[in-house]
Design an enzyme around this catalytic site. Sequence first.
Site, PDB file in Angstrom:
ATOM      1  CE  LYS A 111      -1.369  -4.612   3.362  1.00  0.00           C
ATOM      2  NZ  LYS A 111      -1.562  -5.939   2.816  1.00  0.00           N
ATOM      3  CE1 TYR A 134      -3.875  -2.906   5.585  1.00  0.00           C
ATOM      4  CE2 TYR A 134      -3.536  -0.554   5.233  1.00  0.00           C
ATOM      5  CZ  TYR A 134      -3.722  -1.828   4.731  1.00  0.00           C
ATOM      6  OH  TYR A 134      -3.749  -2.025   3.365  1.00  0.00           O
ATOM      7  CB  SER A 185      -0.859  -0.027   1.272  1.00  0.00           C
ATOM      8  OG  SER A 185      -1.408   1.227   1.518  1.00  0.00           O
TER       9      SER A 185
HETATM   10  P1  NAD Z   1     -10.600  -7.539   1.263  1.00  0.00           P
HETATM   11  O1  NAD Z   1     -10.825  -7.485   2.732  1.00  0.00           O
HETATM   12  O2  NAD Z   1     -11.759  -7.367   0.359  1.00  0.00           O
HETATM   13  O3  NAD Z   1      -9.855  -8.919   0.878  1.00  0.00           O
HETATM   14  C1  NAD Z   1      -8.923  -9.532   1.724  1.00  0.00           C
HETATM   15  C2  NAD Z   1      -9.366 -10.972   1.921  1.00  0.00           C
HETATM   16  O4  NAD Z   1      -8.427 -11.621   2.797  1.00  0.00           O
HETATM   17  C3  NAD Z   1     -10.744 -11.101   2.558  1.00  0.00           C
HETATM   18  O5  NAD Z   1     -11.588 -11.862   1.706  1.00  0.00           O
HETATM   19  C4  NAD Z   1     -10.481 -11.813   3.887  1.00  0.00           C
HETATM   20  O6  NAD Z   1     -11.548 -12.679   4.236  1.00  0.00           O
HETATM   21  C5  NAD Z   1      -9.175 -12.532   3.600  1.00  0.00           C
HETATM   22  N1  NAD Z   1      -8.351 -12.834   4.793  1.00  0.00           N
HETATM   23  C6  NAD Z   1      -7.951 -11.990   5.768  1.00  0.00           C
HETATM   24  N2  NAD Z   1      -7.210 -12.646   6.670  1.00  0.00           N
HETATM   25  C7  NAD Z   1      -7.137 -13.944   6.262  1.00  0.00           C
HETATM   26  C8  NAD Z   1      -6.529 -15.108   6.780  1.00  0.00           C
HETATM   27  N3  NAD Z   1      -5.851 -15.111   7.948  1.00  0.00           N
HETATM   28  N4  NAD Z   1      -6.655 -16.274   6.090  1.00  0.00           N
HETATM   29  C9  NAD Z   1      -7.350 -16.314   4.925  1.00  0.00           C
HETATM   30  N5  NAD Z   1      -7.952 -15.245   4.391  1.00  0.00           N
HETATM   31  C10 NAD Z   1      -7.852 -14.073   5.057  1.00  0.00           C
HETATM   32  O7  NAD Z   1      -9.471  -6.455   0.925  1.00  0.00           O
HETATM   33  P2  NAD Z   1      -8.989  -5.904  -0.480  1.00  0.00           P
HETATM   34  O8  NAD Z   1      -9.425  -4.491  -0.577  1.00  0.00           O
HETATM   35  O9  NAD Z   1      -9.311  -6.857  -1.560  1.00  0.00           O
HETATM   36  O10 NAD Z   1      -7.427  -5.876  -0.243  1.00  0.00           O
HETATM   37  C11 NAD Z   1      -6.569  -6.938  -0.643  1.00  0.00           C
HETATM   38  C12 NAD Z   1      -5.171  -6.643  -0.150  1.00  0.00           C
HETATM   39  O11 NAD Z   1      -4.754  -5.377  -0.666  1.00  0.00           O
HETATM   40  C13 NAD Z   1      -5.075  -6.522   1.377  1.00  0.00           C
HETATM   41  O12 NAD Z   1      -3.857  -7.108   1.788  1.00  0.00           O
HETATM   42  C14 NAD Z   1      -5.058  -5.033   1.612  1.00  0.00           C
HETATM   43  O13 NAD Z   1      -4.393  -4.690   2.798  1.00  0.00           O
HETATM   44  C15 NAD Z   1      -4.308  -4.533   0.379  1.00  0.00           C
HETATM   45  N6  NAD Z   1      -4.624  -3.136   0.055  1.00  0.00           N
HETATM   46  C16 NAD Z   1      -5.939  -2.759  -0.105  1.00  0.00           C
HETATM   47  C17 NAD Z   1      -6.231  -1.418  -0.373  1.00  0.00           C
HETATM   48  C18 NAD Z   1      -7.664  -0.977  -0.517  1.00  0.00           C
HETATM   49  O14 NAD Z   1      -7.920   0.234  -0.393  1.00  0.00           O
HETATM   50  N7  NAD Z   1      -8.622  -1.835  -0.792  1.00  0.00           N
HETATM   51  C19 NAD Z   1      -5.208  -0.476  -0.504  1.00  0.00           C
HETATM   52  C20 NAD Z   1      -3.884  -0.899  -0.355  1.00  0.00           C
HETATM   53  C21 NAD Z   1      -3.601  -2.237  -0.077  1.00  0.00           C
HETATM   54  C1  UD1 Z   2      -6.439   5.290   4.194  1.00  0.00           C
HETATM   55  C2  UD1 Z   2      -5.451   4.891   5.271  1.00  0.00           C
HETATM   56  C3  UD1 Z   2      -4.277   4.143   4.637  1.00  0.00           C
HETATM   57  C4  UD1 Z   2      -4.775   2.968   3.791  1.00  0.00           C
HETATM   58  C5  UD1 Z   2      -5.786   3.474   2.753  1.00  0.00           C
HETATM   59  C6  UD1 Z   2      -6.368   2.362   1.915  1.00  0.00           C
HETATM   60  C7  UD1 Z   2      -5.647   6.526   7.103  1.00  0.00           C
HETATM   61  C8  UD1 Z   2      -4.982   7.651   7.809  1.00  0.00           C
HETATM   62  N1  UD1 Z   2      -4.999   6.059   5.993  1.00  0.00           N
HETATM   63  O1  UD1 Z   2      -5.827   6.165   3.311  1.00  0.00           O
HETATM   64  O2  UD1 Z   2      -3.412   3.675   5.654  1.00  0.00           O
HETATM   65  O3  UD1 Z   2      -3.702   2.352   3.118  1.00  0.00           O
HETATM   66  O4  UD1 Z   2      -6.854   4.150   3.443  1.00  0.00           O
HETATM   67  O5  UD1 Z   2      -7.062   1.445   2.703  1.00  0.00           O
HETATM   68  O6  UD1 Z   2      -6.694   6.048   7.497  1.00  0.00           O
HETATM   69  N2  UD1 Z   2     -12.361  11.049   3.772  1.00  0.00           N
HETATM   70  C9  UD1 Z   2     -13.388  11.891   4.186  1.00  0.00           C
HETATM   71  N3  UD1 Z   2     -14.443  11.312   4.849  1.00  0.00           N
HETATM   72  C10 UD1 Z   2     -14.515   9.969   5.125  1.00  0.00           C
HETATM   73  C11 UD1 Z   2     -13.469   9.123   4.688  1.00  0.00           C
HETATM   74  C12 UD1 Z   2     -12.403   9.701   4.018  1.00  0.00           C
HETATM   75  O7  UD1 Z   2     -13.355  13.081   3.978  1.00  0.00           O
HETATM   76  O8  UD1 Z   2     -15.494   9.530   5.761  1.00  0.00           O
HETATM   77  C13 UD1 Z   2     -11.230  11.646   3.025  1.00  0.00           C
HETATM   78  C14 UD1 Z   2      -9.887  11.463   3.734  1.00  0.00           C
HETATM   79  O9  UD1 Z   2      -9.655  12.520   4.634  1.00  0.00           O
HETATM   80  C15 UD1 Z   2      -8.935  11.464   2.532  1.00  0.00           C
HETATM   81  C16 UD1 Z   2      -9.766  10.819   1.415  1.00  0.00           C
HETATM   82  O10 UD1 Z   2     -11.125  10.960   1.802  1.00  0.00           O
HETATM   83  O11 UD1 Z   2      -8.627  12.780   2.154  1.00  0.00           O
HETATM   84  C17 UD1 Z   2      -9.465   9.346   1.205  1.00  0.00           C
HETATM   85  O12 UD1 Z   2      -9.583   8.656   2.452  1.00  0.00           O
HETATM   86  P1  UD1 Z   2      -9.455   7.055   2.552  1.00  0.00           P
HETATM   87  O13 UD1 Z   2     -10.354   6.423   1.572  1.00  0.00           O
HETATM   88  O14 UD1 Z   2      -9.602   6.673   3.984  1.00  0.00           O
HETATM   89  O15 UD1 Z   2      -7.958   6.748   2.039  1.00  0.00           O
HETATM   90  P2  UD1 Z   2      -6.536   7.305   2.541  1.00  0.00           P
HETATM   91  O16 UD1 Z   2      -6.689   8.445   3.472  1.00  0.00           O
HETATM   92  O17 UD1 Z   2      -5.711   7.535   1.337  1.00  0.00           O
END
Ligand code: NAD
Ligand code: UD1
Length: 333
Positions: free
Chosen positions: A154, A150, A124
């Site tokens: 990562k 969290y 991330s």
């Molecule tokens: P998600 O929660 O939809 O998918 C993650 C999956 O992992 C879930 O289905 C959950 O049930 C499974 N899981 C968690 N712990 C487990 C375990 N111990 N054993 C087996 N399965 C397990 O999340 P996502 O948005 O698809 O994200 C996927 C990956 O990308 C994650 O590692 C997340 O941290 C990373 N990521 C997501 C975002 C985002 O904004 N969505 C941003 C940056 C990084």
């Molecule tokens: C957040 C996490 C980051 C994580 C990422 C993806 C924090 C400080 N950072 O980042 O660690 O990797 O999500 O999962 O939580 N916002 C609002 N109202 C809301 C929600 C969000 O105004 O109810 C704004 C936030 O202030 C930001 C933008 O929307 O400016 C995006 O927020 P968000 O979706 O939480 O993502 P990140 O802040 O980039």
Amino acid sequence: MKILLTGGTGYIGSHTAIELIKEGHEVEILDNLFNSKITVLDRIQEISGVKPKFYEVDMLDKEALDKVFAEGNYDIVFHFAGLKAVGESVEKPIRYYENNLGSTINMLDCMKKYSVNKLIFSSSATVYGEQPVAELTEDMQTGVGITNPYGRTKYMIEEIIKDVVISNPNFEATILRYFNPVGAHPSGLIGEDPNDIPNNLMPIIMKVSTGELPCLSIYGNDYDTPDGTGIRDYIHIVDLAKGHVASMQKMKPGVNIYNLGTGKGTSVLEMVEAFEKASGKKLNTKIAPRRAGDLAEVYANPTKAEKELGWKTELTITDAMKDTINYLNHLAK
Ligand code: NAD
Ligand code: UD1
């Protein structure tokens, strides 16, 4: 290729499964269904024509995980599984370290035992912590100024993977640093459907639009940005999924790290306007204080991925909003 997707029924994993199946790869999915639903497998089949083999396994259960690897004979693992709720990670740090680090360590051990030497890891932009500039490149220092457990999981996993590569010159690892994934599959059949109260912007916008949440709090309108609200790099989930396919095609020895983002920033107010325009509905919003740990502006420099992977984003915020609304309409049926 025969591919294992950990966390493959989740938001990013399920969209990636479809793109991999489209390219003719054999995909298997492992998930404990903590944050996803088994019905996603049927949706994947509806879209791609193939229902991936599924293992309901918790990766902390090493014996069960070992059995999956023993049967699988995989060429590569995509490691999506993990807990990702930032706020919850502050309240339950041990659970986050145990789940995210424990599952990764168990997986790396199985990969060693069964000689699976290719890994793509879901990292991330949060690993960059606080930087003096808004545009982030892969060679910047990581790990300093991360504001929550969290994010630290990562960073720590990235470091563990680097050590594994040092210990095994045959190991190829690609670390993908996602910016802010949004949108849904254009079919409307899969998208982001968190089991609990979300804290990311887009799922909250979705729940406000359906009436499940009363109001979107805009966290701060006094940032040093053109409209005063926070700016992020929102990437359409299908572009992100395609980035995984491109990464797999260009695997090479060592650890290779790529930003997956658009390179363009969008403010919270611009996101709200885009959603309102696509849905034709006004969103209930209010200005609230800044959220602790938030930065004013963050976006990817995606040049490395474009040069080395031949990948860049093609879809827009408008596409993401249209696809999100289509998905919401399907959920409501
Ligand atoms: P998600 O929660 O939809 O998918 C993650 C999956 O992992 C879930 O289905 C959950 O049930 C499974 N899981 C968690 N712990 C487990 C375990 N111990 N054993 C087996 N399965 C397990 O999340 P996502 O948005 O698809 O994200 C996927 C990956 O990308 C994650 O590692 C997340 O941290 C990373 N990521 C997501 C975002 C985002 O904004 N969505 C941003 C940056 C990084
Ligand atoms: C957040 C996490 C980051 C994580 C990422 C993806 C924090 C400080 N950072 O980042 O660690 O990797 O999500 O999962 O939580 N916002 C609002 N109202 C809301 C929600 C969000 O105004 O109810 C704004 C936030 O202030 C930001 C933008 O929307 O400016 C995006 O927020 P968000 O979706 O939480 O993502 P990140 O802040 O980039």
